[in-house]
Structures are given as structure tokens and as C-alpha cells.
Enzyme design. Structure first.
Site, PDB file in Angstrom:
ATOM      1  N   ARG A  15      10.368  11.963   4.198  1.00 27.38           N
ATOM      2  CA  ARG A  15      10.933  11.038   5.182  1.00 27.38           C
ATOM      3  C   ARG A  15      11.429   9.729   4.577  1.00 27.38           C
ATOM      4  O   ARG A  15      11.989   8.891   5.285  1.00 27.38           O
ATOM      5  CB  ARG A  15       9.908  10.774   6.292  1.00 27.38           C
ATOM      6  CG  ARG A  15       9.714  12.025   7.158  1.00 27.38           C
ATOM      7  CD  ARG A  15       8.530  11.939   8.083  1.00 27.38           C
ATOM      8  NE  ARG A  15       8.590  10.793   8.973  1.00 27.38           N
ATOM      9  CZ  ARG A  15       7.568  10.393   9.733  1.00 27.38           C
ATOM     10  NH1 ARG A  15       6.425  11.030   9.692  1.00 27.38           N
ATOM     11  NH2 ARG A  15       7.701   9.348  10.520  1.00 27.38           N
ATOM     12  N   PHE A  23       0.854  -1.192   0.000  1.00 32.89           N
ATOM     13  CA  PHE A  23       0.000   0.000   0.000  1.00 32.89           C
ATOM     14  C   PHE A  23       0.889   1.241   0.000  1.00 32.89           C
ATOM     15  O   PHE A  23       1.902   1.289   0.696  1.00 32.89           O
ATOM     16  CB  PHE A  23      -0.914  -0.012   1.228  1.00 32.89           C
ATOM     17  CG  PHE A  23      -2.049   0.967   1.142  1.00 32.89           C
ATOM     18  CD1 PHE A  23      -3.165   0.692   0.369  1.00 32.89           C
ATOM     19  CD2 PHE A  23      -1.990   2.168   1.824  1.00 32.89           C
ATOM     20  CE1 PHE A  23      -4.216   1.590   0.291  1.00 32.89           C
ATOM     21  CE2 PHE A  23      -3.031   3.078   1.743  1.00 32.89           C
ATOM     22  CZ  PHE A  23      -4.147   2.789   0.978  1.00 32.89           C
ATOM     23  N   PHE A  70      10.596  -0.575  13.629  1.00 33.66           N
ATOM     24  CA  PHE A  70       9.401   0.135  13.176  1.00 33.66           C
ATOM     25  C   PHE A  70       9.796   1.139  12.107  1.00 33.66           C
ATOM     26  O   PHE A  70      10.333   2.203  12.404  1.00 33.66           O
ATOM     27  CB  PHE A  70       8.735   0.849  14.359  1.00 33.66           C
ATOM     28  CG  PHE A  70       7.430   1.509  14.011  1.00 33.66           C
ATOM     29  CD1 PHE A  70       6.274   0.745  13.888  1.00 33.66           C
ATOM     30  CD2 PHE A  70       7.351   2.872  13.816  1.00 33.66           C
ATOM     31  CE1 PHE A  70       5.057   1.342  13.579  1.00 33.66           C
ATOM     32  CE2 PHE A  70       6.137   3.480  13.501  1.00 33.66           C
ATOM     33  CZ  PHE A  70       4.991   2.713  13.386  1.00 33.66           C
ATOM     34  N   HIS A  95      -9.657   5.279   8.426  1.00 34.01           N
ATOM     35  CA  HIS A  95      -9.335   4.540   9.648  1.00 34.01           C
ATOM     36  C   HIS A  95      -7.833   4.611   9.947  1.00 34.01           C
ATOM     37  O   HIS A  95      -7.232   3.688  10.441  1.00 34.01           O
ATOM     38  CB  HIS A  95      -9.835   3.101   9.583  1.00 34.01           C
ATOM     39  CG  HIS A  95      -9.348   2.336   8.389  1.00 34.01           C
ATOM     40  ND1 HIS A  95      -9.697   2.639   7.093  1.00 34.01           N
ATOM     41  CD2 HIS A  95      -8.540   1.255   8.308  1.00 34.01           C
ATOM     42  CE1 HIS A  95      -9.117   1.783   6.268  1.00 34.01           C
ATOM     43  NE2 HIS A  95      -8.415   0.941   6.981  1.00 34.01           N
ATOM     44  N   VAL A 147       1.518   4.993   6.062  1.00 30.65           N
ATOM     45  CA  VAL A 147       0.110   5.208   6.387  1.00 30.65           C
ATOM     46  C   VAL A 147      -0.114   6.722   6.411  1.00 30.65           C
ATOM     47  O   VAL A 147       0.488   7.430   7.213  1.00 30.65           O
ATOM     48  CB  VAL A 147      -0.272   4.588   7.741  1.00 30.65           C
ATOM     49  CG1 VAL A 147      -1.765   4.747   8.004  1.00 30.65           C
ATOM     50  CG2 VAL A 147       0.122   3.116   7.801  1.00 30.65           C
ATOM     51  N   GLU A 184      -0.742  -5.738   8.088  1.00 26.39           N
ATOM     52  CA  GLU A 184      -0.271  -7.127   7.994  1.00 26.39           C
ATOM     53  C   GLU A 184       1.212  -7.305   8.307  1.00 26.39           C
ATOM     54  O   GLU A 184       1.710  -8.430   8.365  1.00 26.39           O
ATOM     55  CB  GLU A 184      -0.553  -7.679   6.587  1.00 26.39           C
ATOM     56  CG  GLU A 184      -2.028  -7.841   6.259  1.00 26.39           C
ATOM     57  CD  GLU A 184      -2.741  -6.541   5.908  1.00 26.39           C
ATOM     58  OE1 GLU A 184      -3.962  -6.472   6.081  1.00 26.39           O
ATOM     59  OE2 GLU A 184      -2.056  -5.583   5.464  1.00 26.39           O
TER      60      GLU A 184
END
Length: 155
Positions: A130, A25, A116, A91, A84, A61
């Protein structure tokens, strides 16, 4: 008098196995982050044959794939990469929190570094600026894997 035993963090990936899980994504950004991460791992001495790359549908996921990879004996650390963006999803908070919590839990449960590398931003421009941070994910994975190896080998 005994001297303290000091763990000296090193950026030497020789002999380390590193897995990278990257979400598809927002692939325009995630693909660039993956490429930067792989180039940096190579520069740190991680052999190509000691790198496993897994793609997931999205950031939600990442943690399950990371957990399975961390269970492998030939994996010393896992890097999770995703993007994201608040404007892309209604959401956002749920996805961002679930990704963060799952990635932390995968590291805690496996006892291995699970890094992360998920950008959570308000807009695409913030994410794009970034992208170069992805080299830091490789540094952190190699440093932490080496540190844990030194802790394990302490006499």
C-alpha cells in the site's frame, strides 16, 4: 433562471501551502511514503518552499502536530503519514483508533483538510503493497484545499 454555482475540484497546487507530518515508527515504509507524497506534491505544482515536513515518533503523535500546523496561516492542508502494523504492537487497536480520531478532530477543529495517510494493516507485506497509495494523499490534500478555497471565494 440562475445556473447553479458549481465547485470544480482541481489538482492544481499552485499557491497552496501543504504540511506533511510523518511518523518515524516503521520508518522503512513511512520514509518511502513521505518521499512519494513530496514528489506528487511537486508534480501538482506545490512549490517546495510552501511545503513543511515534520516528523513525529509514531502515529499516536501525528494529530497534535497536524493540529498545530493547521493553525498556521500559510498551511492550507496537512497530510498525516504513518504505519501501524498489528503484528508489531500489542496495543494496535488503541494506536490505530487514537490516530484516526485525532486526525479527524484536527481537521474538524481547524476547518482545514487533514488527510489520513496512516496504513493500518495486519502485517508488513500488506503495508508494503500500500506504500504507493501515498500519492493519493497528495492528490486529496491539493483537491480539498482548492475546493475549500473556491467555497470561500464564492460570490
Amino acid at each position: 433562471l440562475m445556473a447553479p454555482r458549481i465547485i470544480d475540484p482541481k489538482l492544481d497546487g499552485t499557491g497552496l501551502g501543504i504540511a506533511v507530518v510523518a511518523a518515524r515508527f516503521n520508518s522503512y515504509m513511512a520514509d518511502q511514503m513521505l518521499e512519494i507524497t513530496l514528489e506528487r506534491l511537486s508534480a501538482l505544482g506545490v512549490a517546495d518552499e510552501n511545503v513543511i515536513v515534520v516528523r513525529t515518533a509514531g502515529s499516536f503523535e501525528l494529530s497534535l502536530a497536524a493540529r498545530r500546523l493547521a493553525e498556521r496561516g500559510d498551511v492550507d492542508a496537512v497530510i498525516c503519514i504513518g504505519v501501524v502494523i498489528r503484528g508489531d504492537t500489542d496495543h494496535y487497536e488503541h494506536i490505530a483508533r487514537a490516530a484516526a480520531d485525532g486526525i479527524v478532530r484536527a481537521g474538524d477543529d481547524s476547518g482545514k483538510p487533514v488527510i489520513f495517510g496512516v496504513l493500518t494493516t495486519d502485517n508488513t507485506d500488506q503495508a508494503v503493497t500500500r506504500i504507493p497509495q501515498a500519492s493519493d494523499y497528495a492528490d486529496t490534500a491539493v483537491e480539498m484545499a482548492g475546493t475549500l478555497r473556491q467555497i470561500h471565494d464564492l460570490r
